[in-house]
Design an enzyme around this catalytic site. Structure first.
Site, short mmCIF file in Angstrom:
data_model
loop_
_atom_site.label_atom_id
_atom_site.label_comp_id
_atom_site.label_asym_id
_atom_site.label_seq_id
_atom_site.Cartn_x
_atom_site.Cartn_y
_atom_site.Cartn_z
N LYS A 83 26.87 84.01 31.02
CA LYS A 83 26.41 82.89 30.20
C LYS A 83 27.58 82.05 29.68
O LYS A 83 27.40 80.90 29.28
CB LYS A 83 25.57 83.38 29.03
CG LYS A 83 26.30 84.18 27.99
CD LYS A 83 25.38 84.62 26.87
CE LYS A 83 26.12 85.42 25.81
NZ LYS A 83 27.23 84.68 25.17
N ARG A 151 29.38 80.70 13.73
CA ARG A 151 30.01 81.15 14.95
C ARG A 151 30.83 82.39 14.67
O ARG A 151 30.90 82.87 13.55
CB ARG A 151 30.89 80.03 15.54
CG ARG A 151 30.07 78.86 16.08
CD ARG A 151 30.84 78.05 17.13
NE ARG A 151 31.46 78.92 18.11
CZ ARG A 151 32.77 79.07 18.24
NH1 ARG A 151 33.61 78.38 17.50
NH2 ARG A 151 33.26 79.89 19.14
N ARG A 157 29.73 87.83 12.53
CA ARG A 157 28.49 87.23 12.02
C ARG A 157 27.76 88.20 11.11
O ARG A 157 27.16 87.79 10.11
CB ARG A 157 27.60 86.81 13.19
CG ARG A 157 28.18 85.68 14.01
CD ARG A 157 27.18 85.12 15.01
NE ARG A 157 27.86 84.53 16.15
CZ ARG A 157 27.27 83.79 17.06
NH1 ARG A 157 25.98 83.54 16.98
NH2 ARG A 157 27.95 83.29 18.08
#
Length: 311
Positions: A83, A151, A157
């Protein structure tokens, strides 16, 4: 040609990326017990820059430094999340994919300290994500929730969530599994609720084109079904020519019967327009399937929709 005694593996230096490398090392050791491996961690632009990725040429932000180390001969094998690899351009000249590992879970997970599900979250709940794909889909399905930019790697996170920077997070199930943090998952979202990014859950092994000993050695780690899925998805994205602010989602699925399908969506950032396409390959090869699904979306106006989004 004899197998190399040592394979130097280059990767991003985030905890998740290094966990992915350990998977490759373990599978390689099982297949070729005599081969030694050495990890070459690098810090990428995407890991250093915490702002909008479009400001630092978002595409390739997590791969450029890894590719450079491979091409410079500082490593023999690169491990990437598919990805993260730009699909609107060829791989860097002189490199090639040697294998796609068996695909992991492609779904997204909701992380909420109170264990609430997505449908149970009250209006105004702040969802930490910088993904335009997730933001667009939440805007369409749960417009009463607020997305706040966030981000950083998954560990970072989770730290920001604990610090109160958001009330909940959306993270990839496969990523949480790789870092051993499935314990934080409140709900795993279906692909109908949150369509995944192209290449979700797939690790790619990339080598220098002429390095036949390494290519031959690691190619045995590849999974044929995943190879077909990745080929269809990457061709789809290549034909669509989206940019880093394009809310594009989709996934291919290879059935046990050998049938291959590809479902894909393109959104406006506000989620008010959703273009859908879903086709089965039939006699088509994976790349042709990817092209066909992209053309179906282009016929619905995907080009105009993508080009209207600032980037």
């Amino acid at each position: 040609m004899s197998a190399p005694e040592l394979i130097r593996i280059v990767s991003r230096d985030s905890p998740m990326a290094l966990a992915q490398v350990e998977r490759v090392r373990a599978e390689l050791a099982a297949l070729h017990p005599g081969i030694r491996t050495h990890v070459v961690p690098v810090r990428t632009t995407g890991d250093k820059w915490m702002g909008d990725l479009s400001q630092v040429e978002g595409k390739g932000a997590f791969t450029k430094e890894v590719d450079a180390a491979l091409l410079a001969g500082e490593a023999d094998l690169a491990v990437h999340c598919v990805k993260d690899i730009p699909a609107d351009r060829p791989l860097p000249a002189g490199t090639t994919f040697a294998a796609f590992l068996k695909r992991d879970d492609i779904r997204d997970a909701l992380v909420h300290p109170g264990g609430l599900t997505l449908d149970e979250l009250p209006p105004g709940t702040r969802i930490g994500t910088s993904s335009v794909r997730r933001t667009a889909q939440l805007a369409a399905s749960h417009p009463h929730l607020d997305c706040v930019p966030m981000r950083g790697n998954a560990n970072r996170r989770l730290e920001k969530l604990a610090a109160g920077d958001a009330d909940a997070l959306l993270l990839a199930v496969s990523g949480l599994e790789r870092i051993g943090r499935l314990d934080v998952v409140a709900e795993i979202l279906s692909v109908d609720t949150m369509c995944p990014p192209i290449g979700a859950g797939i690790l790619a092994l990339q080598c220098r084109e002429g390095d036949t000993p390494v290519i031959d050695t690691v190619s045995g780690l590849g999974d044929p079904a995943t190879h077909r899925e990745a080929t269809a998805e990457r061709m789809f994205l290549h034909v669509l020519q989206g940019h880093c602010n394009s809310p594009i989602a989709g996934y291919a699925r290879a059935e046990r019967s050998g049938e291959l399908s590809l479902r894909a969506r393109v959104f406006t950032p506000d989620g008010k327009t959703v273009l859908n396409a879903h086709e089965w390959a039939g006699p088509l090869d994976p790349a042709t399937l990817g092209t066909s699904v992209a053309v179906a979306l282009l016929r619905q106006g995907a080009r105009e929709l993508i080009d209207s989004i600032a980037h």
